[in-house]
Design a protein around this motif. Structure first.
Motif: not given
Length: 376
Positions: A288-292
């Protein structure tokens, strides 16, 4: 192991002892935390198999209904475990070179070279490993020596360095569960590359042995060059006029080796870039937080960890490895955009379809050579 005058040319036990003594301690975790982290990394490594194979459309060969090549082991290790595993790998891959040096020992002061040189080289190797052991998050150990105790031995094994993963996830202040899965996706891609492409390991090993086989320096000279590298590590040699010392590989290169190294660089750029591409491609679906994570991790790569760290990275050739991630990922992305994943996977057909160093920089040239030639 190969020895001169009855003494080992490399004191491997001293290398391990030196590295484990010098390596920095990992982050503080309780015993229960450590058990939970290890269990989670193993689960993520297993889950990553399916994600990576579905995305890449690559899988180990099947024999009697089983993907027998895909059961290379996954080991969750601490920094000392990573050091010991890599010393085993060094012993396996450097064996032919040390044997060659043994054959050329005539005229060398074996008493000095054997007794002193082996210990000096052991300390030097230990220094290098202590630096790397606190930085490597994971590694597909391609040349793991075969033993009866390790399933799939001789065909590689996947190492996940738990303390380093915890250290980085805390430093970046990212979701630890997402970060651990993200790391596993990258490392599982490497395992898939070697298990799904049976000739790849032998090809790379052959190139490395050719590189080592071109080493035409006598044992005393080689040890002296390695000693110079260690002095640079310790700050005992001033920087050159170009603002930095050469990497260790540069210290022993011949013209023939440069040609081999260009081919190896292209292959490693492909493998590292492919792993980054897959990690980012699968990531949005399962992390879910791959972009960050990706943004913060890229910033960490770019800034390094200070002047000393930058000098060590240059000496060890790690700057080149960072370029491999960037150049290789751009190559993979450009090719997939042009010919799709199945079209890209022609890269794994044979050594002849691997990209050259020039083609890594110009993906369209690889497409023209491999695709348009085959379509004629």
């Amino acid at each position: 192991m190969t020895s001169l005058g009855g003494a080992e040319m490399v004191d491997w036990k001293l290398a391990v002892a030196t590295a484990t003594r010098l390596v920095r301690p990992g982050p503080e975790v309780s015993r229960d935390e450590a058990r939970a982290i290890v269990a989670e990394l193993r689960r993520h490594a297993k889950a990553s198999e399916g994600h990576v194979r579905a995305f890449t459309r690559m899988a180990p060969p099947v024999k009697d209904g089983d993907a027998f090549a895909g059961d290379t082991p996954v080991l969750v290790v601490d920094r000392a475990g990573w050091i010991k595993a890599n010393v085993e790998g060094f012993r396996a891959i450097l064996g032919p070179l040390l044997e060659k040096m043994q054959d050329r020992r005539n005229g060398t002061s074996t008493a000095v070279l054997g007794a002193v040189g082996g210990k000096v080289t052991g300390v030097e190797l230990g220094m290098l490993l202590s630096f790397l052991a606190s930085r490597v998050l994971g590694q597909y150990e391609t040349f793991a020596p075969g033993t009866g105790d390790i399933p799939g031995a001789g065909g590689g094994r996947l190492l996940l360095v738990a303390p380093n993963i915890v250290h980085v996830e805390r430093e970046l202040e990212v979701d630890p569960h997402d970060f651990r899965l993200w790391v596993c996706l990258h490392e599982e891609t490497h395992r898939t590359q070697f298990t799904a492409v049976p000739w790849l390991r032998a090809h790379i090993e052959g190139e490395i042995q050719s590189f080592l086989g071109e080493t035409e320096v006598d044992p005393a000279t080689l040890l002296e060059r390695l000693r110079e590298a260690a002095q640079s590590l310790a700050g005992g040699r001033p920087e050159g006029e170009d603002g930095g010392a050469p990497s260790i590989v540069d210290l022993v290169q011949t013209p023939a080796q440069r040609e081999i190294l260009a081919r190896l660089t292209a292959v490693m750029s492909l493998l590292e870039g492919h792993a980054d591409y897959v990690m980012d491609g699968v990531g949005p679906q399962v992390v879910p937080s791959v972009t960050e994570i990706r943004e913060k991790f890229q910033q960490r790569r770019a800034r390094g960890a200070g002047r000393l760290d930058a000098a060590l990275r240059k000496l060890l050739g790690l700057d080149a490895k960072l370029r491999q991630y960037r150049d290789g990922e751009r190559f993979v992305r450009a090719v997939v955009d042009e010919v799709g994943m199945d079209g890209f996977n022609r890269v794994w057909t044979s050594p002849n379809t691997l990209p050259t160093k020039a083609e890594i920089a110009k993906p369209a040239d690889w497409v023209a050579r491999v695709h348009r030639k085959s379509e004629k």
